[in-house]
Design a protein around this motif. Structure first.
Motif, mmCIF file in Angstrom:
data_model
loop_
_atom_site.group_PDB
_atom_site.id
_atom_site.type_symbol
_atom_site.label_atom_id
_atom_site.label_comp_id
_atom_site.label_asym_id
_atom_site.label_seq_id
_atom_site.Cartn_x
_atom_site.Cartn_y
_atom_site.Cartn_z
ATOM 1 N N LEU A 41 0.860 -1.187 0.000
ATOM 2 C CA LEU A 41 0.000 0.000 0.000
ATOM 3 C C LEU A 41 0.895 1.234 0.000
ATOM 4 C CD1 LEU A 41 -2.976 0.930 0.106
ATOM 5 C CD2 LEU A 41 -2.741 1.107 2.572
ATOM 6 N N GLU A 247 -6.668 6.772 3.127
ATOM 7 C CA GLU A 247 -6.581 5.440 3.700
ATOM 8 C C GLU A 247 -6.226 5.484 5.179
ATOM 9 O OE1 GLU A 247 -4.860 6.489 1.147
ATOM 10 O OE2 GLU A 247 -5.559 5.398 -0.635
ATOM 11 N N GLY A 266 -8.469 -0.654 -1.560
ATOM 12 C CA GLY A 266 -7.030 -0.798 -1.737
ATOM 13 C C GLY A 266 -6.320 -1.363 -0.528
#
Length: 574
Positions: A41, A247, A266
């Protein structure tokens, strides 16, 4: 009162219950990420952010070239012709409309927008967004004003200026400030997704109307407006995407804990990929689990492929997702504890997410090696270097919180809980968060989970607090006299008296205090009545030079922050 008969400690010091073997889980070959390959990520600016930064760099380059070569005169001529063409369609009605449309670029409108943004961010306690927003609102107006003073471009000539103006023209400071304020408000206040997309189109519409107004009134050149918009978009876009990525720092107004991160999209795909590459676990599903009892991480139940011999074909592992938000929470938690309690809670904060998760993994392995009934540690998974890590351990399938009404708490379970505390005393560890959510029972076996706050080589005070909290947890489902009788098989009267002298009020976990209030029982007072004697209460408030310094620094920073907020609301570069 007379002391109850006490069995010698050596004759009744049972070890914690026998731990069942962890479930068989299929493993595949681990993959080492080659050097230079991005993490599962990665942090990214996205294509639009790179384009806006490129445009801002192009604007600065064109300024430099125009000043050095003298070609700025050509730009002045083109801008003037455009403004003259616009002036030919002027009318009293259009002029009134343009004056109203340009009202958003006035100091009063910008101050109102700033004040609303501050109030919402403070009310929703999104401090990181607030700090980034403050930085953008201070940096962008200052840089744009300095650039205008350096270039010293005059206001449009050859056309009558109908609106108010001040200072030099390139870039348009009002358009730069308005653009930066609107874009910052969208990224700081509007949740990502459909609503943020709608907010961006609203900003585009507002900026288009304001730009048209200023060109109609000849307050700015077309290139002044264009440069101001580019700079006003690029700076907040880069700042919020890099410093408050969705995120990690999502914008949300629900009552859920900010520690609970979204593991879909994601991030969910990154977790699955990282588990297979780094631990050899083939994950098929990642879901939140037990969020109600966790306020400092994101607990997960991860479905993985089981060993080929497993009857069901799938199994589970437990994961605790740590991110930069949890590191920040840990720092604030420890600062607050130091200010409230002083020396007994005087701790050093972690300086990185990596260190935080490494410490918990180390303590969990220490407890496991000492024979304590804790989940089997399975390793650490890196999601984003220095920002997100996943601690993986055995999932205690079928385990239920000891506070659950369906859990049977007999003498065997009580003995296991007390022997867990005795064993931690022997190896020199304090759990520091003994509460119903962290004590599970499965098939008559007690398990202690969540070693995030555990401490190696703690003070006797902290060890005593563990004993009292464990006795209170066990007494929630049984009765005080029964727990006290079993405790005297593991601990002396003096040790039990010391535990309750050290434990009261804020030294109990919040969940334990809440459950005690719900039952309407003062279990602490009931235990005190059973003690053959009482020890003086251990003072929690301890002062040290570090505590005095931190208290003074905190008060000073709060005062400066309040003054800065007032000055920022009152100040305007327009």
């Amino acid at each position: 009162m007379a002391s109850l008969p006490q069995v010698p400690l050596q004759a009744a010091s049972p070890r914690p219950g026998v731990r069942p073997a962890p479930q068989a889980i299929a493993r595949v070959r681990r993959r080492r990420r080659p050097s230079g390959e991005p993490p599962p990520l990665p942090r990214h600016l996205a294509a639009s952010g790179k384009w806006w930064l490129g445009l801002s760099a192009a604007v600065v380059l064109l300024w430099t070239v125009g000043v050095v070569t003298g070609s700025i005169a050509v730009v002045d001529l083109v801008d003037t012709r455009v403004l003259q063409a616009i002036s030919e369609v002027r009318s009293p009605g259009l002029t009134r409309v343009a004056e109203v449309a340009g009202g958003l670029a006035t100091p009063a409108a910008v101050r109102t927008l700033w004040l609303v943004t501050v109030v919402v961010l403070v009310a929703s306690r999104r401090w990181r967004h607030l700090l980034v927003w403050l930085g953008v609102c201070l940096l962008v107006p200052t840089l744009s004003a300095e650039a205008a003073a350096t270039l010293q471009r005059p206001r449009p000539y050859g056309v009558e200026i109908l609106g108010p103006w001040s200072g030099f023209a390139m870039p348009s400071v009002p358009m730069t400030v308005l653009t930066a304020s609107l874009v910052s408000a969208v990224y700081a206040l509007v949740p990502a997704g459909r609503w943020r997309t709608v907010g961006k189109w609203v900003v585009v519409t507002v900026l288009a109307g304001t730009a048209a107004s200023r060109l109609y009134l000849a307050q700015d050149h077309p290139t002044d407006v264009l440069a101001g918009v580019v700079l006003g978009v690029a700076a907040p876009l880069a700042a919020f995407r890099l410093l408050t990525p969705n995120e990690v720092y999502p914008v949300r107004y629900s009552r859920g804990s900010p520690a609970h991160l979204d593991v879909t999209g994601g991030r969910g795909r990154a977790i699955v990929r990282a588990l297979q590459d780094q631990l050899g676990l083939v994950a098929t599903q990642v879901t939140p689990f037990g969020l109600a009892g966790s306020g400092g991480s994101t607990p997960l139940r991860i479905t993985v492929k089981a060993d080929p011999g497993h009857s069901e074909g799938e199994s589970w592992v437990f994961g605790k997702l740590y991110a930069a938000t949890h590191l920040r929470s840990d720092r604030w938690f420890k600062l607050g504890r130091t200010l409230l309690y002083g020396r007994l809670e005087d701790e050093k904060p972690y300086h990185s997410v990596r260190r935080l998760v490494q410490y918990e993994d180390y303590v969990l392995r220490l407890l496991w090696d000492a024979g304590l009934p804790v989940p089997h540690p399975m390793g650490i998974v890196e999601i984003t270097p220095e920002r997100e890590y996943l601690l993986v351990a055995e999932f205690l399938a079928g385990g239920r919180e000891i506070g659950d009404p369906d859990v049977v708490v007999d003498d065997g379970v009580i003995d296991q809980g007390l022997s867990v505390v005795r064993r931690m005393w022997e190896i020199g560890v304090a759990h520091r968060d003994v509460k119903p959510a962290n004590v599970l029972v499965r098939d008559g076996t007690l398990f202690l989970i969540d070693s995030a706050f555990a401490e190696v080589r703690p003070s006797p005070w902290r060890q005593a607090v563990d004993l009292a909290n464990m006795m209170l947890v066990l007494a929630l489902r049984t009765d005080v006299a029964r727990v006290y009788r079993r405790a005297r098989l593991h601990f002396s009267d003096e040790e039990i008296a010391e535990a309750f002298a050290a434990t009261r009020g804020l030294t109990m976990p919040s969940q334990l205090r809440r459950m005690l209030r719900q039952q309407g029982r003062d279990l602490h007072a009931e235990f005190l009545r059973l003690l053959p004697y009482r020890l003086p209460a251990v003072r929690i408030q301890r002062w040290s030079m570090r505590r005095v310094g931190l208290t003074a620094a905190t008060l000073l920073l709060l005062a400066l922050a309040c003054r800065l907020a007032v000055d920022l609301v009152m100040w305007s570069p327009l």
